[in-house]
Motif scaffolding. Structure first.
Motif, PDB file in Angstrom:
ATOM      1  N   UNK A 119       0.733  -1.122   0.015  1.00 15.35           N
ATOM      2  CA  UNK A 119       0.059   0.020   0.061  1.00 15.35           C
ATOM      3  C   UNK A 119       0.974   1.179   0.037  1.00 15.35           C
ATOM      4  N   UNK A 120       0.376   2.404  -0.157  1.00 14.31           N
ATOM      5  CA  UNK A 120       0.854   3.497  -0.449  1.00 14.31           C
ATOM      6  C   UNK A 120      -0.038   4.542   0.681  1.00 14.31           C
ATOM      7  N   UNK A 121       0.744   5.804   0.843  1.00 18.87           N
ATOM      8  CA  UNK A 121      -0.051   6.758   1.967  1.00 18.87           C
ATOM      9  C   UNK A 121      -1.004   7.220   1.447  1.00 18.87           C
ATOM     10  N   UNK A 122      -2.146   7.680   2.022  1.00 17.94           N
ATOM     11  CA  UNK A 122      -3.150   8.224   1.219  1.00 17.94           C
ATOM     12  C   UNK A 122      -3.286   9.466   1.694  1.00 17.94           C
ATOM     13  N   UNK A 123      -3.123  10.664   0.840  1.00 15.65           N
ATOM     14  CA  UNK A 123      -3.074  12.098   1.082  1.00 15.65           C
ATOM     15  C   UNK A 123      -4.260  12.598   0.298  1.00 15.65           C
ATOM     16  N   UNK A 124      -4.885  13.804   0.519  1.00 17.40           N
ATOM     17  CA  UNK A 124      -5.824  14.702  -0.319  1.00 17.40           C
ATOM     18  C   UNK A 124      -5.514  14.478  -1.689  1.00 17.40           C
ATOM     19  N   UNK A 125      -4.332  14.897  -2.101  1.00 23.66           N
ATOM     20  CA  UNK A 125      -3.955  15.327  -3.498  1.00 23.66           C
ATOM     21  C   UNK A 125      -3.867  13.715  -4.138  1.00 23.66           C
ATOM     22  N   UNK A 126      -3.618  12.767  -3.608  1.00 29.24           N
ATOM     23  CA  UNK A 126      -3.699  11.448  -4.204  1.00 29.24           C
ATOM     24  C   UNK A 126      -4.926  11.106  -4.903  1.00 29.24           C
ATOM     25  N   UNK A 127      -5.874  11.826  -4.488  1.00 30.45           N
ATOM     26  CA  UNK A 127      -7.290  11.240  -5.053  1.00 30.45           C
ATOM     27  C   UNK A 127      -7.341  11.835  -6.657  1.00 30.45           C
ATOM     28  N   UNK A 128      -6.424  12.790  -6.845  1.00 30.03           N
ATOM     29  CA  UNK A 128      -6.170  12.971  -8.261  1.00 30.03           C
ATOM     30  C   UNK A 128      -5.657  12.027  -9.233  1.00 30.03           C
ATOM     31  N   UNK A 129      -5.732  12.257 -10.468  1.00 27.39           N
ATOM     32  CA  UNK A 129      -4.768  11.284 -11.289  1.00 27.39           C
ATOM     33  C   UNK A 129      -3.398  11.647 -11.313  1.00 27.39           C
ATOM     34  N   UNK A 130      -2.586  10.465 -11.307  1.00 26.37           N
ATOM     35  CA  UNK A 130      -1.177  10.465 -11.190  1.00 26.37           C
ATOM     36  C   UNK A 130      -0.620   9.595 -10.219  1.00 26.37           C
ATOM     37  N   UNK A 131      -1.594   9.009  -9.403  1.00 29.97           N
ATOM     38  CA  UNK A 131      -1.322   7.789  -8.441  1.00 29.97           C
ATOM     39  C   UNK A 131      -1.231   6.663  -8.863  1.00 29.97           C
ATOM     40  N   UNK A 132      -1.581   6.124 -10.332  1.00 29.35           N
ATOM     41  CA  UNK A 132      -1.731   5.116 -10.637  1.00 29.35           C
ATOM     42  C   UNK A 132      -0.587   4.086 -10.694  1.00 29.35           C
ATOM     43  N   UNK A 133      -0.830   2.779 -10.467  1.00 28.75           N
ATOM     44  CA  UNK A 133       0.382   1.828 -10.575  1.00 28.75           C
ATOM     45  C   UNK A 133       0.227   1.094 -12.005  1.00 28.75           C
ATOM     46  N   UNK A 134       0.786   1.966 -13.061  1.00 22.97           N
ATOM     47  CA  UNK A 134       0.437   1.658 -14.352  1.00 22.97           C
ATOM     48  C   UNK A 134       1.346   0.132 -14.727  1.00 22.97           C
ATOM     49  N   UNK A 135       2.019  -0.070 -13.959  1.00 27.89           N
ATOM     50  CA  UNK A 135       2.937  -1.480 -14.206  1.00 27.89           C
ATOM     51  C   UNK A 135       3.621  -2.049 -13.136  1.00 27.89           C
ATOM     52  N   UNK A 136       3.734  -3.249 -12.953  1.00 28.88           N
ATOM     53  CA  UNK A 136       4.545  -4.075 -12.115  1.00 28.88           C
ATOM     54  C   UNK A 136       5.544  -5.076 -12.738  1.00 28.88           C
ATOM     55  N   UNK A 137       6.503  -5.451 -12.101  1.00 28.18           N
ATOM     56  CA  UNK A 137       7.568  -6.269 -12.616  1.00 28.18           C
ATOM     57  C   UNK A 137       8.335  -7.328 -11.861  1.00 28.18           C
ATOM     58  N   UNK A 138       8.771  -8.354 -12.122  1.00 27.93           N
ATOM     59  CA  UNK A 138       9.416  -9.068 -11.290  1.00 27.93           C
ATOM     60  C   UNK A 138      10.842  -9.376 -11.971  1.00 27.93           C
ATOM     61  N   UNK A 139      11.819  -9.211 -11.432  1.00 27.29           N
ATOM     62  CA  UNK A 139      13.317  -9.396 -11.615  1.00 27.29           C
ATOM     63  C   UNK A 139      13.358 -11.009 -12.325  1.00 27.29           C
ATOM     64  N   UNK A 140      14.132 -11.178 -13.434  1.00 26.79           N
ATOM     65  CA  UNK A 140      14.083 -12.527 -14.116  1.00 26.79           C
ATOM     66  C   UNK A 140      14.867 -13.565 -13.160  1.00 26.79           C
ATOM     67  N   UNK A 141      15.665 -13.100 -12.348  1.00 25.85           N
ATOM     68  CA  UNK A 141      16.164 -14.004 -11.313  1.00 25.85           C
ATOM     69  C   UNK A 141      15.446 -14.067  -9.862  1.00 25.85           C
ATOM     70  N   UNK A 142      14.460 -13.382  -9.811  1.00 29.34           N
ATOM     71  CA  UNK A 142      13.508 -13.432  -8.617  1.00 29.34           C
ATOM     72  C   UNK A 142      13.811 -12.739  -7.508  1.00 29.34           C
ATOM     73  N   UNK A 143      15.075 -11.682  -7.497  1.00 32.49           N
ATOM     74  CA  UNK A 143      15.356 -11.212  -6.395  1.00 32.49           C
ATOM     75  C   UNK A 143      14.638  -9.873  -6.056  1.00 32.49           C
ATOM     76  N   UNK A 144      14.073  -9.258  -7.023  1.00 35.72           N
ATOM     77  CA  UNK A 144      13.366  -8.054  -6.834  1.00 35.72           C
ATOM     78  C   UNK A 144      12.023  -8.063  -7.364  1.00 35.72           C
TER      79      UNK A 144
END
Length: 427
Positions: free
Chosen positions: A23-48
């Protein structure tokens, strides 16, 4: 209109096991656009694990730390805000958890602009740069090198060292949003960027990030691209219904796949490279034999299936993302109807489902045991993938299809039923 066919009772479907969230902290300005998680990724070696949590910020967290936190909280109350099951930006900075001595470090990266695309890349020293005329390079990537590429709203691409969190390269040539990034899986550090400027650009990071080629052909925004496992083929999708297949040895267009009725927004190859899954706003995921340009399977998200005219317009079943599991047997999709679906390529109905509001993207972990999904509020949710033992037949088929195209399979002097099985015409 329903999310499942009449023969399927939603209550009878298995529910995917939810294992945790970031989760990420919720603040009043976060209700606007710009807070989206457009992408997620795993490292090929599984480290990150990395995700864009909105407002220019990318989080890099050791994947073992996530798994350890989720498993520790299995018996705790999920409503406890300090439970490790719910990692926030504050406690993931080290406030509540102490990293092990030999554990990779966690990083918070401020990319300077909204992050739309993420991709991990790892180096194999034997893979040389295509630019053979230059003997000196600013960067000499070692075997243990792990990079993170971030595509930004201003058209720039920034390359980071994952282990140190330092900025290495700043690639500038796109004139609009860089929507997606993908590294060649062969360790060559060839990077492809897909942009709203209607182009794909190929970059050689072993040649200090020089641009190798511009791939043109899309008439509108390019949303996503994906390499085949052997790095010889690239798929790109975008606004305009078409799916483009490129030869990455010659940087030429091989063919277009036509069958969707709306914008195509996501694509993924199977781990053996035989199948290609594409997700579209037309409410469907199509599984293709890209070698023959034929449709093998359609996974619907709206029933009865909509007409092409309805599917081509606005509806509440847009498929946002698709991901192929490393086992080669399962596919995950994220849709606007607030469901995550886990599909088996052997069935036309979901094998398991999970509830998710405002989902945008998804990715399987390197070993395929966990699915991560990013949302519009900047958070990430995790579920266990369906578990089953692959048949020896399927494993043999994957081994064969890693080295043979459909045309080569059809040329084999073997019985027709076996040809059909190897070509995935019989799943």
């Amino acid at each position: 209109m329903a999310s499942f066919p009449d023969c399927v009772n939603e209550n009878d479907l298995d529910k995917a096991k939810f294992i945790g969230e970031l989760l990420v902290p919720v603040a009043p300005f976060d209700q606007k656009s710009g807070r989206e998680a457009w992408t997620v990724a795993f490292a090929p070696n599984g480290s990150y694990f990395a995700w864009s949590q909105g407002h220019r910020i990318v989080r890099l967290i050791p994947w073992t730390k996530c798994l350890r936190s989720f498993s520790v909280s299995a018996g705790e109350e999920g409503t406890n805000p300090t439970s490790p099951r719910h990692l926030s930006r504050q406690n993931s900075d080290g406030g509540l958890t102490v990293p092990l001595a030999d554990e990779p470090r966690e990083h918070t990266i401020d990319c300077g602009d909204t992050v739309w695309g993420l991709a991990f890349g790892s180096s194999v020293p034997e893979k040389q740069s295509r630019c053979v005329n230059i003997e000196w390079h600013r960067f000499k990537f070692g075997q243990d090198q792990l990079l993170l590429a971030t595509g930004l709203n201003n058209g720039r691409i920034k390359i980071w060292d994952v282990y140190s969190g330092k900025l290495l390269l700043n690639l500038m040539d796109h004139t609009d949003v860089v929507r997606d990034l993908t590294f060649a899986p062969d360790g060559s550090l060839m990077l492809v960027s897909a942009s709203r400027d209607k182009t794909l650009r190929v970059w050689d990071l072993k040649d200090d990030g020089n641009m190798v080629k511009v791939l043109r052909g899309h008439q509108n925004w390019v949303y996503c691209s994906a390499f085949s496992p052997d790095s010889s083929i690239l798929c790109s999708v975008g606004a305009g219904k078409a799916v483009f297949i490129w030869n990455m040895d010659k940087f030429t267009l091989i063919r277009k796949l036509e069958g969707h009725h709306n914008d195509v927004v996501s694509c993924a190859f199977s781990p053996d490279g035989a199948l290609l899954a594409t997700a579209s706003y037309d409410t469907r995921v199509i599984v293709w034999d890209h070698h023959k340009a034929t449709i093998l399977l359609e996974l619907g998200h709206l029933f009865p299936p909509p007409s092409p005219i309805f599917a081509g317009g606005a509806n509440d079943r847009w498929v946002r993302s698709v991901s192929f599991c490393p086992d080669g047997r399962h596919i995950a999709s994220i849709t606007d109807d607030r469901f995550v679906r886990f599909w088996s390529i052997e069935e036309r109905a979901p094998q398991a489902i999970a509830s998710l509001s405002n989902g945008l993207c998804c990715a399987f972990s390197a070993e395929g045991s966990v699915l991560a999904a990013g949302t519009r509020d900047g958070g990430v949710h995790f579920w266990e993938s369906p578990r089953s033992i692959a048949s020896l037949q399927h494993m043999c088929r994957m081994a064969v299809r890693r080295v043979l195209t459909t045309q080569q399979v059809e040329a084999l002097a073997i019985p027709t039923p076996l040809q059909d099985y190897l070509a995935y015409r019989v799943i």
